[in-house]
Design a protein around this motif. Structure first.
Motif, PDB file in Angstrom:
ATOM      1  N   GLU A  85       0.816  -1.215   0.000  1.00 13.92           N
ATOM      2  CA  GLU A  85       0.000   0.000   0.000  1.00 13.92           C
ATOM      3  C   GLU A  85       0.851   1.268   0.000  1.00 13.92           C
ATOM      4  OE1 GLU A  85      -2.465  -0.487   3.411  1.00 13.92           O
ATOM      5  OE2 GLU A  85      -3.648  -2.093   2.509  1.00 13.92           O
ATOM      6  N   LYS A 105      -1.618   3.479  -5.720  1.00 12.64           N
ATOM      7  CA  LYS A 105      -2.717   2.656  -6.228  1.00 12.64           C
ATOM      8  C   LYS A 105      -2.303   1.751  -7.384  1.00 12.64           C
ATOM      9  CE  LYS A 105      -6.320   5.847  -4.838  1.00 12.64           C
ATOM     10  NZ  LYS A 105      -7.424   6.699  -5.248  1.00 12.64           N
ATOM     11  N   ASN A 122      -0.378  -2.790  -6.508  1.00 11.86           N
ATOM     12  CA  ASN A 122      -1.115  -3.515  -5.469  1.00 11.86           C
ATOM     13  C   ASN A 122      -0.282  -4.706  -4.996  1.00 11.86           C
ATOM     14  OD1 ASN A 122      -1.324  -5.142  -7.670  1.00 11.86           O
ATOM     15  ND2 ASN A 122      -3.536  -5.103  -7.808  1.00 11.86           N
TER      16      ASN A 122
END
Length: 81
Positions: free
Chosen positions: A61, A65, A68
């Motif tokens: 994280e 984005k 992943n």
């Protein structure tokens, strides 16, 4: 003539080494633990222990984005189709 404790232990260790049954120990007598398996992040090449899934997810994280957990650690989190 009685054998000293030190000599007896040395004799036992020598016999175990010869038989291949002696466990590896540190100089202070504690057993050596085997290394844990590690996973390598594909983005930043950081090594993390494979057992701690939560740590792997939290690390993935930190990359944003686009990256992943499936991309960071493809061997531990295979992509689902």
């Amino acid at each position: 003539m009685p054998i000293s404790k030190k000599d007896r232990i040395a004799r036992e260790h020598k016999a175990a080494d010869k038989a291949g049954t002696r466990a590896p120990v540190k100089a202070n007598g504690l057993p050596v633990k085997p290394k844990k398996e590690t996973s390598l992040c594909a983005f930043c090449k950081k090594e993390l222990t494979r057992d701690n899934r939560l740590q792997l997810e939290q690390h993935s994280e930190t990359h944003g984005k686009d990256w992943n957990k499936d991309k960071c650690f493809p061997n531990d989190f295979p992509e689902r189709k």
